[in-house]
Design an enzyme around this catalytic site. Structure first.
Site, PDB file in Angstrom:
ATOM      1  N   ASN A  59      -3.008   9.403  -6.959  1.00  0.00           N
ATOM      2  CA  ASN A  59      -1.772  10.171  -7.161  1.00  0.00           C
ATOM      3  C   ASN A  59      -0.534   9.343  -6.839  1.00  0.00           C
ATOM      4  O   ASN A  59       0.534   9.883  -6.584  1.00  0.00           O
ATOM      5  CB  ASN A  59      -1.801  11.431  -6.286  1.00  0.00           C
ATOM      6  CG  ASN A  59      -3.019  12.293  -6.575  1.00  0.00           C
ATOM      7  OD1 ASN A  59      -3.183  12.810  -7.666  1.00  0.00           O
ATOM      8  ND2 ASN A  59      -3.896  12.427  -5.594  1.00  0.00           N
TER       9      ASN A  59
ATOM     10  N   LYS B  68      -9.182   6.239   6.512  1.00  0.00           N
ATOM     11  CA  LYS B  68      -8.047   5.372   6.173  1.00  0.00           C
ATOM     12  C   LYS B  68      -8.450   4.279   5.185  1.00  0.00           C
ATOM     13  O   LYS B  68      -9.381   3.521   5.434  1.00  0.00           O
ATOM     14  CB  LYS B  68      -7.479   4.726   7.441  1.00  0.00           C
ATOM     15  CG  LYS B  68      -6.337   5.502   8.049  1.00  0.00           C
ATOM     16  CD  LYS B  68      -5.581   4.660   9.050  1.00  0.00           C
ATOM     17  CE  LYS B  68      -4.289   5.331   9.477  1.00  0.00           C
ATOM     18  NZ  LYS B  68      -3.544   4.515  10.446  1.00  0.00           N
ATOM     19  N   GLY B  69      -7.735   4.218   4.063  1.00  0.00           N
ATOM     20  CA  GLY B  69      -7.971   3.173   3.071  1.00  0.00           C
ATOM     21  C   GLY B  69      -9.268   3.307   2.306  1.00  0.00           C
ATOM     22  O   GLY B  69      -9.706   2.368   1.646  1.00  0.00           O
TER      23      GLY B  69
ATOM     24  N   LYS C  12     -11.229  -1.096  -1.280  1.00  0.00           N
ATOM     25  CA  LYS C  12     -10.953  -2.056  -0.209  1.00  0.00           C
ATOM     26  C   LYS C  12     -12.070  -1.921   0.834  1.00  0.00           C
ATOM     27  O   LYS C  12     -12.517  -0.803   1.072  1.00  0.00           O
ATOM     28  CB  LYS C  12      -9.594  -1.734   0.450  1.00  0.00           C
ATOM     29  CG  LYS C  12      -8.418  -1.765  -0.539  1.00  0.00           C
ATOM     30  CD  LYS C  12      -7.155  -1.174   0.114  1.00  0.00           C
ATOM     31  CE  LYS C  12      -6.019  -1.039  -0.887  1.00  0.00           C
ATOM     32  NZ  LYS C  12      -4.844  -0.369  -0.301  1.00  0.00           N
TER      33      LYS C  12
ATOM     34  N   THR D  44       1.328  10.228   3.665  1.00  0.00           N
ATOM     35  CA  THR D  44       0.612  11.335   3.027  1.00  0.00           C
ATOM     36  C   THR D  44      -0.721  11.601   3.725  1.00  0.00           C
ATOM     37  O   THR D  44      -1.438  12.511   3.341  1.00  0.00           O
ATOM     38  CB  THR D  44       0.356  11.035   1.541  1.00  0.00           C
ATOM     39  OG1 THR D  44      -0.289   9.767   1.439  1.00  0.00           O
ATOM     40  CG2 THR D  44       1.650  11.010   0.745  1.00  0.00           C
TER      41      THR D  44
ATOM     42  N   SER E 145      -2.848   0.599  -4.195  1.00  0.00           N
ATOM     43  CA  SER E 145      -3.292   1.744  -3.388  1.00  0.00           C
ATOM     44  C   SER E 145      -4.573   2.363  -3.937  1.00  0.00           C
ATOM     45  O   SER E 145      -4.805   2.366  -5.146  1.00  0.00           O
ATOM     46  CB  SER E 145      -2.181   2.807  -3.377  1.00  0.00           C
ATOM     47  OG  SER E 145      -2.644   4.020  -2.841  1.00  0.00           O
ATOM     48  N   ALA E 146      -5.381   2.907  -3.034  1.00  0.00           N
ATOM     49  CA  ALA E 146      -6.591   3.630  -3.441  1.00  0.00           C
ATOM     50  C   ALA E 146      -6.262   5.015  -3.994  1.00  0.00           C
ATOM     51  O   ALA E 146      -7.083   5.649  -4.655  1.00  0.00           O
ATOM     52  CB  ALA E 146      -7.540   3.766  -2.247  1.00  0.00           C
ATOM     53  N   SER E 147      -5.044   5.480  -3.749  1.00  0.00           N
ATOM     54  CA  SER E 147      -4.634   6.816  -4.173  1.00  0.00           C
ATOM     55  C   SER E 147      -4.637   6.939  -5.692  1.00  0.00           C
ATOM     56  O   SER E 147      -4.199   6.038  -6.404  1.00  0.00           O
ATOM     57  CB  SER E 147      -3.225   7.129  -3.654  1.00  0.00           C
ATOM     58  OG  SER E 147      -2.746   8.332  -4.234  1.00  0.00           O
TER      59      SER E 147
ATOM     60  N   ASP F 218       0.871  -1.169   0.000  1.00  0.00           N
ATOM     61  CA  ASP F 218       0.000   0.000   0.000  1.00  0.00           C
ATOM     62  C   ASP F 218       0.913   1.226   0.000  1.00  0.00           C
ATOM     63  O   ASP F 218       2.120   1.100   0.249  1.00  0.00           O
ATOM     64  CB  ASP F 218      -0.899  -0.038   1.247  1.00  0.00           C
ATOM     65  CG  ASP F 218      -1.822   1.159   1.332  1.00  0.00           C
ATOM     66  OD1 ASP F 218      -2.373   1.572   0.293  1.00  0.00           O
ATOM     67  OD2 ASP F 218      -1.986   1.704   2.436  1.00  0.00           O
ATOM     68  N   LEU F 219       0.367   2.397  -0.234  1.00  0.00           N
ATOM     69  CA  LEU F 219       1.188   3.610  -0.288  1.00  0.00           C
ATOM     70  C   LEU F 219       1.095   4.423   1.001  1.00  0.00           C
ATOM     71  O   LEU F 219       2.056   4.502   1.771  1.00  0.00           O
ATOM     72  CB  LEU F 219       0.775   4.467  -1.488  1.00  0.00           C
ATOM     73  CG  LEU F 219       1.528   5.782  -1.659  1.00  0.00           C
ATOM     74  CD1 LEU F 219       2.994   5.534  -2.015  1.00  0.00           C
ATOM     75  CD2 LEU F 219       0.867   6.643  -2.735  1.00  0.00           C
ATOM     76  N   ASP F 220      -0.074   5.014   1.232  1.00  0.00           N
ATOM     77  CA  ASP F 220      -0.249   5.921   2.374  1.00  0.00           C
ATOM     78  C   ASP F 220      -0.116   5.176   3.694  1.00  0.00           C
ATOM     79  O   ASP F 220      -0.837   4.209   3.942  1.00  0.00           O
ATOM     80  CB  ASP F 220      -1.627   6.603   2.319  1.00  0.00           C
ATOM     81  CG  ASP F 220      -1.798   7.458   1.073  1.00  0.00           C
ATOM     82  OD1 ASP F 220      -0.775   7.782   0.455  1.00  0.00           O
ATOM     83  OD2 ASP F 220      -2.942   7.797   0.729  1.00  0.00           O
TER      84      ASP F 220
ATOM     85  N   ARG G  68     -11.748   8.525  -2.376  1.00  0.00           N
ATOM     86  CA  ARG G  68     -12.012   9.966  -2.223  1.00  0.00           C
ATOM     87  C   ARG G  68     -13.514  10.246  -2.193  1.00  0.00           C
ATOM     88  O   ARG G  68     -13.982  11.062  -1.400  1.00  0.00           O
ATOM     89  CB  ARG G  68     -11.351  10.728  -3.372  1.00  0.00           C
ATOM     90  CG  ARG G  68     -11.327  12.243  -3.162  1.00  0.00           C
ATOM     91  CD  ARG G  68     -10.863  12.973  -4.395  1.00  0.00           C
ATOM     92  NE  ARG G  68      -9.667  12.370  -4.960  1.00  0.00           N
ATOM     93  CZ  ARG G  68      -9.243  12.585  -6.202  1.00  0.00           C
ATOM     94  NH1 ARG G  68      -9.941  13.342  -7.018  1.00  0.00           N
ATOM     95  NH2 ARG G  68      -8.133  12.022  -6.641  1.00  0.00           N
TER      96      ARG G  68
ATOM     97  N   GLU H  11       0.124  -3.488   4.605  1.00  0.00           N
ATOM     98  CA  GLU H  11      -1.003  -2.557   4.734  1.00  0.00           C
ATOM     99  C   GLU H  11      -1.023  -1.888   6.107  1.00  0.00           C
ATOM    100  O   GLU H  11      -0.501  -2.445   7.071  1.00  0.00           O
ATOM    101  CB  GLU H  11      -2.329  -3.313   4.549  1.00  0.00           C
ATOM    102  CG  GLU H  11      -2.942  -3.190   3.174  1.00  0.00           C
ATOM    103  CD  GLU H  11      -3.582  -1.829   2.915  1.00  0.00           C
ATOM    104  OE1 GLU H  11      -3.645  -0.994   3.834  1.00  0.00           O
ATOM    105  OE2 GLU H  11      -4.021  -1.601   1.780  1.00  0.00           O
ATOM    106  N   ASP H  12      -1.643  -0.724   6.177  1.00  0.00           N
ATOM    107  CA  ASP H  12      -1.757  -0.018   7.466  1.00  0.00           C
ATOM    108  C   ASP H  12      -3.208   0.247   7.856  1.00  0.00           C
ATOM    109  O   ASP H  12      -3.461   0.877   8.884  1.00  0.00           O
ATOM    110  CB  ASP H  12      -0.998   1.319   7.417  1.00  0.00           C
ATOM    111  CG  ASP H  12      -1.749   2.375   6.635  1.00  0.00           C
ATOM    112  OD1 ASP H  12      -2.293   2.040   5.550  1.00  0.00           O
ATOM    113  OD2 ASP H  12      -1.814   3.525   7.101  1.00  0.00           O
TER     114      ASP H  12
END
Length: 217
Positions: A118, A45-46, A145, A17, A114-116, A9-11, A49, A169-170
């Site tokens: 960006n 979280k996760g 997710k 971020t 990731s859901a991002s 995952d990213l964030d 948008r 994952e976080d």
């Protein structure tokens, strides 16, 4: 050794971020006439948008037609992009490059899930993009997710059986998505919150080479 793939995952896993998302959502909430706290931000979280904005409007008891809703989504993203424009390698979370380097040296396929929307520009800004063989982000998937779509697509792109994939994952929804995909889930963060994961670590400084070697074998 059977082929194995690693998905990150990213964030909150590679970079933090979340603070920039929070500032952008807080700015929008303030413009709409209400406060948005860090505690409330935990609900985001996760989450996509679109769903985040729905939750925010519920918190503020604000109604919007589709045109206004879409406008606020764009506005929030522009504010977020302005914050991340200043990002650099100093924002990578501890020991992430060491783990990526370990995997890359052993020619293990690596994906981002990731859901991002960006994800790619962020990885470019922090100089980590070359480590990733596949980027699956909010532009590539339709289901959020805990639906496993993002991780299943990442596994497909890597050419690896989902059951042979390891996910970092976080977020609770992210751990559930990894579990739903039949993958090994490794939580980065609070073990009491992320209790559904196969393994829990506070951060990557707790993940040593011996543990990584066990995963590969």
């Amino acid at each position: 050794m059977q082929k194995i793939g690693f998905i990150f995952d990213l964030d909150g896993v590679i970079v933090d971020t979340a603070k920039y998302h929070y500032l952008a959502w807080k700015k929008l909430a303030n413009e709409l006439g209400f406060e948005f706290t860090k505690e409330q931000n935990e609900l985001f979280k996760g989450v996509s948008r679109k769903r985040c904005l729905e939750i925010l409007l519920d918190i503020g008891k604000v109604r919007a037609d589709q045109e206004q809703f879409d406008q606020w989504m764009v506005e929030k993203n522009l504010d977020y992009l302005a914050y991340i424009e200043k990002m650099d390698a100093s924002e990578i979370l501890p020991d992430v490059p060491r783990v990526l380097e370990y995997l890359k040296a052993r020619e293990i396929p690596i994906a981002l899930g990731s859901a991002s929307k960006n994800a790619k520009p962020i990885l470019e800004k922090v100089s980590l993009l070359p480590y990733f063989d596949s980027i699956v982000d909010g532009n590539s998937v339709t289901k959020a997710k805990p639906d496993p779509e993002v991780f299943l697509l990442a596994a497909e792109n890597l050419g690896v059986d989902p059951k042979k994939c390891v996910v970092f994952e976080d977020a609770v929804a992210g751990i559930q998505a990894a579990n739903n995909a039949g993958m090994l889930s490794i939580a980065i963060g609070d073990a009491t919150i992320l209790s559904e994961a196969s393994h829990n670590f506070k951060d990557f400084t707790e993940i040593d080479d011996n543990f990584l070697e066990k995963l590969l074998n």
